[in-house]
Design an enzyme around this catalytic site. Structure first.
Site, short mmCIF file in Angstrom:
data_model
loop_
_atom_site.label_atom_id
_atom_site.label_comp_id
_atom_site.label_asym_id
_atom_site.label_seq_id
_atom_site.Cartn_x
_atom_site.Cartn_y
_atom_site.Cartn_z
N SER A 554 0.85 -1.18 0.00
CA SER A 554 0.00 0.00 0.00
C SER A 554 0.89 1.25 0.00
O SER A 554 1.68 1.42 -0.92
CB SER A 554 -0.96 -0.03 1.19
OG SER A 554 -1.98 0.91 1.05
N ASP A 641 -9.78 -3.62 -5.55
CA ASP A 641 -9.25 -2.75 -4.49
C ASP A 641 -9.77 -1.33 -4.70
O ASP A 641 -9.58 -0.74 -5.77
CB ASP A 641 -7.72 -2.78 -4.54
CG ASP A 641 -7.07 -2.10 -3.36
OD1 ASP A 641 -7.75 -1.37 -2.63
OD2 ASP A 641 -5.85 -2.31 -3.17
N HIS A 673 -8.36 -4.77 -1.07
CA HIS A 673 -7.09 -4.19 -0.66
C HIS A 673 -6.28 -5.14 0.21
O HIS A 673 -5.07 -5.16 0.16
CB HIS A 673 -7.35 -2.88 0.10
CG HIS A 673 -6.12 -2.07 0.36
ND1 HIS A 673 -5.37 -1.53 -0.66
CD2 HIS A 673 -5.51 -1.72 1.51
CE1 HIS A 673 -4.35 -0.87 -0.14
NE2 HIS A 673 -4.40 -0.97 1.18
#
Length: 702
Positions: A554, A641, A673
């Site tokens: 991320s 996501d 995600h």
């Protein structure tokens, strides 16, 4: 055997202009998720990755088998008391998802959780929700809300079967096991019952995936009749709502990365006008918890007004804007994180010297008694404490070498009651492993903490021999990477790999200033700190660049892309999970999920030319370099996501291939995600990543 040719994404130039700067983006067309050409390209990438990693199939299966063989697959969690019941979860060998259960208390004075034996029936057990049943027919399954009414009669649960974090709420009658007609679509996570069980409070999101509205649903009525309790029009702020442990108030929180405001609504009158605790002021963050002290309703408020690492004050609940009594004064280097109030005392969580700590706050004296633990590196925190007046605090504890442990801490005596330690099968012995913290020096002289864990039989890192190293980093949102245990990591440690964490600026390990020094116009410190840690490990003789693989996900994936550009020569491989590698494009578009909220973290390049130039100088996709040899790269993403779109790593990999990099893309076509759902799917996914990592390190035969 010849290496297969990678997919080639056609160049379809799109020009964007901001602040007089014209950028030609050849791969932005990949953002069209529903386009057949885009789907075909992602499928081609998956096929290519499968071909390139086919030789690792045996290793993947061995690693999956190791994870599975070390895990007690049929197991139960430690029961948590709430109302007249003990609540716990079951896992069953061969089943992907947990089973949520409860059993009755032995008596109202029963605070000792029953000792449950895996595989054996529990007297009076009631199955509330079986994730395996609910997930049937779906490739993805996730619970976003799970709450039982105070009287124990109904279950509220929210389900996502796409991975896009939009949850459908349902209510189950626990006496019959049947769901009520009530259905609320497209909610955010965290919905809950009102204390009387008559209502459900939930939030919904706007088109940019920002939770912006709090709703009140009366059980047994149509969702079209739901009442809007609160709406936040400012795109920079998200909202959330929940009841105090005392059940006296509903608290509506409105927050950005740098500013918060909270509102109180009496639980006895949920349609009352929300009352602001403190009016919002730019840059001031606070959070409040309700307690009763000396018969008076008070609020303990944690805030950073003139207190960088936060201060704790007490105010009257009836007049929160009035006199403030300082309970814990601001102390630089002690970052106050949370205060959780119970009837007789509160739990205070904070960070000091790079570690998360906790203590018991005595209401009368204001003294905090810190809980002491034996290890130098550990993580500990209160969790699973729904009751208002318990004699114990349930807490979780662990370290790199100590598996997750559940204690009940007896406040009156200071006794720790061990309730469970995560079993690790196959003869795991913590004494076979070691952990320590050392320090690297950044380019500006800042000392950066580095955590290390390794298996003793392979020698001490720094003993003169070069060790293969797996270096992890994150460094955003004041999120700290804690010294936690991982069963999957043992598959690396047992092959001689040293695991390391670079606690870079932008995280919260060393207090608020550590975070401030790694955000906005200081973001480059996050990247140069990570490079400095990698260089430190090489200079100290712990490893060599050919034996060093980096990983981040991320915002940590942004870190991976940045260090790949800054110091490609320092790494043999880079594993980037759902990586935020096209940061500038995303943060320029306020219609994308979370973009406007993110301006407090990264800056606003849409309206500020200086921010635009700074972000463009480090955004990985914008700065792929010609004429350098990149490390091997694996980017893992998910089609659904909503936080970091799949298009970012897809574009990045296409650009890397233009300069000759060996880059692979793996796109999960039914995930979000957090990746795939289901524990066995997750183990297979991690085995895939670790097998690739070991291959880069030359340990694929292990």
């Amino acid at each position: 055997m010849s290496t297969p040719a990678p997919p080639v994404a056609p160049a379809r130039p799109i020009t964007r202009t901001h602040h007089g700067d014209e950028v030609v983006d050849r791969y932005e067309w990949l953002r069209a998720k529903e386009d057949a050409d885009v789907v075909a390209h992602l499928e081609a990438e998956n096929a290519y990755t499968a071909q390139r990693t086919a030789h690792l199939a045996g290793l993947r299966e061995r690693i999956f088998g190791e994870i599975r063989s070390r895990t007690l697959e049929t197991d139960l969690s430690v029961p948590t008391r709430q109302g007249d019941w003990w609540y716990y979860g079951r896992t069953v060998e061969g089943q992907q998802y947990g089973i949520h259960c409860r059993a009755p208390l032995a008596s109202p004075d029963d605070w000792t959780p029953p000792v449950l034996t895996p595989g054996e029936p529990v007297a009076g057990e009631v199955v509330l929700l079986d994730g395996n049943t609910e997930a049937a027919g779906h490739e993805f399954f996730s619970l976003g809300s799970f709450d039982v009414s105070t009287d124990g009669g109904r279950l509220l649960y929210g389900v996502d079967v796409e991975g896009d974090e939009r949850y459908t709420l349902r209510i189950r009658d626990l006496a019959t096991g049947a769901d009520l007609p009530d259905t609320v679509e497209n909610t955010s996570s965290g919905a809950c019952f009102s204390p009387d069980g008559r209502y459900v409070v939930y939030t919904t999101v706007d088109e940019a995936w920002r939770p912006d509205t709090v709703w009140l649903h009366e059980v047994g009525t149509d969702a079209d009749a739901d009442v809007r309790l609160f709406h936040e029009p400012d795109d920079r702020f998200w909202v959330g709502a929940g009841f105090t442990r005392s059940e006296k108030y509903l608290v509506i929180e409105v927050g950005s990365s740098i500013t918060t405001e909270e509102y109180l609504v009496p639980a006895s009158d949920l349609r009352a006008e929300p009352r602001s605790i403190w009016p919002r002021r730019e840059g001031v963050e606070y959070s409040a918890t309700h307690a009763v002290v000396g018969g008076e309703d008070v609020l303990y408020v944690l805030h950073n007004e003139g207190a960088l690492d936060f201060e704790l004050v007490r105010v009257a609940a009836a007049d929160p804007g009035g006199a403030r009594e300082v309970v814990l004064a601001h102390e630089p280097g002690r970052r106050l994180l949370d205060v959780s109030a119970f009837r007789d005392w509160a739990v205070v969580s904070y960070r000091r010297e790079g570690l998360a700590r906790m203590g018991i706050l005595d209401y009368a004296s204001g003294r905090v008694d810190e809980l002491a633990f034996d290890e130098d590196l550990y993580t500990a925190g209160a969790s699973g404490n729904p009751e208002w007046a318990p004699p114990v605090v349930r807490l979780g504890y662990g370290s790199f070498i100590t598996p997750g442990t559940v204690y009940d801490y007896v406040v009156a005596t200071g006794e720790f009651l061990l309730r469970k330690r995560q079993p690790v099968l196959g003869g795991y012995d913590p004494a076979d492993y070691a952990q320590r913290r050392e320090w690297a020096t950044a380019s500006d002289g800042t000392r950066v903490p580095v955590s290390l864990v390794w298996k003793r039989s392979f020698g001490d890192p720094g003993d003169g021999a070069a060790h293969p190293v797996h270096l992890y980093g994150y460094g955003s949102y004041e999120h700290s990477i804690e010294p936690g245990f991982s069963v999957a990591r043992l598959s690396l440690l047992d092959r001689g790999v040293v695991f390391a964490i670079a606690h870079v600026r932008g995280g919260g390990e060393l207090g608020r200033q550590w975070y401030e020094d790694g955000k906005l116009q200081h973001k480059r410190n996050t990247f140069t700190d990570f490079v400095a840690v990698a260089q430190h490990l090489v200079d100290a003789g712990v490893t060599t660049p050919s034996l060093l693989v980096a990983e981040g996900g991320s915002a940590g994936g942004l870190l991976m892309g940045a260090v790949a550009n800054l110091a490609p020569e320092l790494f043999a491989g880079i594993l980037a999970d759902v990586p935020f590698v096209d940061a500038l494009t995303t943060i320029l578009d306020p219609s994308l999920p979370l973009t406007v909220i993110e301006w407090d973290e990264w800056g606003d390049p849409l309206h500020d030319a200086e921010v635009y130039a700074y972000m463009k100088s480090y955004s990985p996709y914008e700065n792929v370099r010609e004429g350098v040899r990149y490390p091997r790269i694996l980017a893992v993403t998910s089609l659904n996501d909503t936080r970091v779109y799949y298009v970012e790593p897809a574009k990045w990999v296409a650009r890397l291939r233009e300069v000759g990099a060996d880059a692979l893309l793996k796109c999960e076509m039914a995930a979000g995600h957090g990746g795939v759902s289901g524990r066995y799917n997750a183990w297979h996914q991690r085995a895939f990543e670790l097998a690739w990592l070991l291959d880069v390190l030359g340990l694929a035969e292990g």
